[in-house]
Every structure is written in structure tokens, then in C-alpha cells.
Design an enzyme around this catalytic site. Sequence first.
Site, short mmCIF file in Angstrom:
data_model
loop_
_atom_site.label_atom_id
_atom_site.label_comp_id
_atom_site.label_asym_id
_atom_site.label_seq_id
_atom_site.Cartn_x
_atom_site.Cartn_y
_atom_site.Cartn_z
N GLY A 72 0.81 -1.21 0.00
CA GLY A 72 0.00 0.00 0.00
C GLY A 72 0.84 1.26 0.00
N GLN A 73 2.14 1.10 0.15
CA GLN A 73 2.95 2.33 0.20
C GLN A 73 3.16 2.87 -1.20
OE1 GLN A 73 5.15 -0.21 2.24
NE2 GLN A 73 5.09 0.74 4.25
N GLY A 74 2.62 4.08 -1.40
CA GLY A 74 2.54 4.68 -2.73
C GLY A 74 3.86 4.77 -3.47
#
Length: 193
Positions: A72-74
Amino acid sequence: MGLLDKLSCLLGLKKKEVHVLCLGLDNSGKTTIINKLKPSNAQSQDIVPTIGFSIEKFKSSSLSFTVFDMSGQGRYRNLWEHYYKEGQAIIFVIDSSDRLRMVVAKEELDTLLNHPDIKHRRIPILFFANKMDLRDAVTSVKVSQLLCLENIKDKPWHICASDAIKGEGLQEGVDWLQEKTIQSDPGCEDMKR
Ligand code: G3D
Ligand code: MG
């Protein structure tokens, strides 16, 4: 499609290989969900935060999943965007207890829906309103309102409340996804005509 393939398609015997993208913010429960969906002998005990993305293969009753668990880390987005083209179904996981980051989850979803490799495809999206067991969790109806899911008109979608730790709600979701991906199989569609 060969005759055997056609026959097994008609009889619903063949395990169709489906590439499923599993997306959502970090800490929403993606890895826990994927781990629960895998056959019990393949489940890992310690779930470590996913860096970048991982690729897992497993089979359910009639689908053979290849799941891309996107971090989920952009900052890793440019890594996993390359896999959008290959994705035939999406599982989008939301932490229903994290009201503060629901806005971020919506932004992430909107970015996904507007991506050129996703935007014009009728790709089914299964939402898990996860962590329903937590006291602060909002209902799946509320999650769908907060994410404005009713605005998704061009793709089949479905939302299920889930508790990934106990495994509750996951089967219902996968059953839906299975039905939708089989429906959207052009080979099997030809056979139905
Ligand atoms: P991610 O892969 O989306 O980043 P993880 O998320 O699967 O690593 O899960 C993040 C944390 O949430 C984990 O806790 C995990 O046990 C927990 N979790 C996942 N699903 C649920 C759920 O349905 N209910 C509850 N209560 N917790 C859940 P830790 O403590 O290991 O960080
Ligand atoms: Mg993870």
C-alpha cells in the site's frame, strides 16, 4: 480453445487461471487475507509487512489464482502499475476501523480506477471491508458510502465485511469473484451461445 478445454469449460471442470490484483493501503489486511485464502498447508504463520509487492499462486475450488499483493505504500506504485494490464480481477482491501485513512483509501481507489490500464475495462472489483471485528469498525454499507462505490458504473463490484484473522466473510467474496471472472471468460461465453 481446444475441445477438451471447451468440454471442461462447459462442465465447469477446468481450473481457470485468473490474475488477481490485491490492492489497498498498508495495514489493511491484504497479506492476512491472501494467506487465509491459500490452502492450509501453504499458509505462512508470520506475516511480515510486504515491501513492494509479492506474487503468490494458489487454487480455490474452480479458480487458479495468481495474486499480486501490492504494497500500500505509494512509493512503490510505479513497480506494481506494470501488472495492471495482466490483472483480470481486483481485490481491494479496506481497514474498516481506520476512519482517518478512509480518505486516503478513496484517493488510492480513484487513482486505480482512472489508470489507463484499468479505466476502460469491465474488470470485477471485490472490496473487503476488513477488520469488522474491531470496535471502531464501520459497516460495509458505510465503507461503500465513504468510498462512493455507487459511482462505479462500468465495472461489476461487490463489498463484503470481513475478519481476515478468523477468515470470516472471505469465502462469500471469493465466490462472487469466481462467478464474475467465469462470466467474463470469453471462451466460456462462446460456449454458452
Ligand atoms: P497489509 O498486507 O495490507 O499491509 P497485513 O496488512 O495483512 O499485514 O495486516 C496488518 C495488521 O492487521 C496485522 O496485525 C494483521 O494481523 C491485522 N489484521 C488483518 N486483518 C485483520 C482483521 O480482520 N481483524 C483484525 N483485528 N486485525 C486484522 P499486526 O499486529 O501483525 O500488525
Ligand atoms: Mg502486506
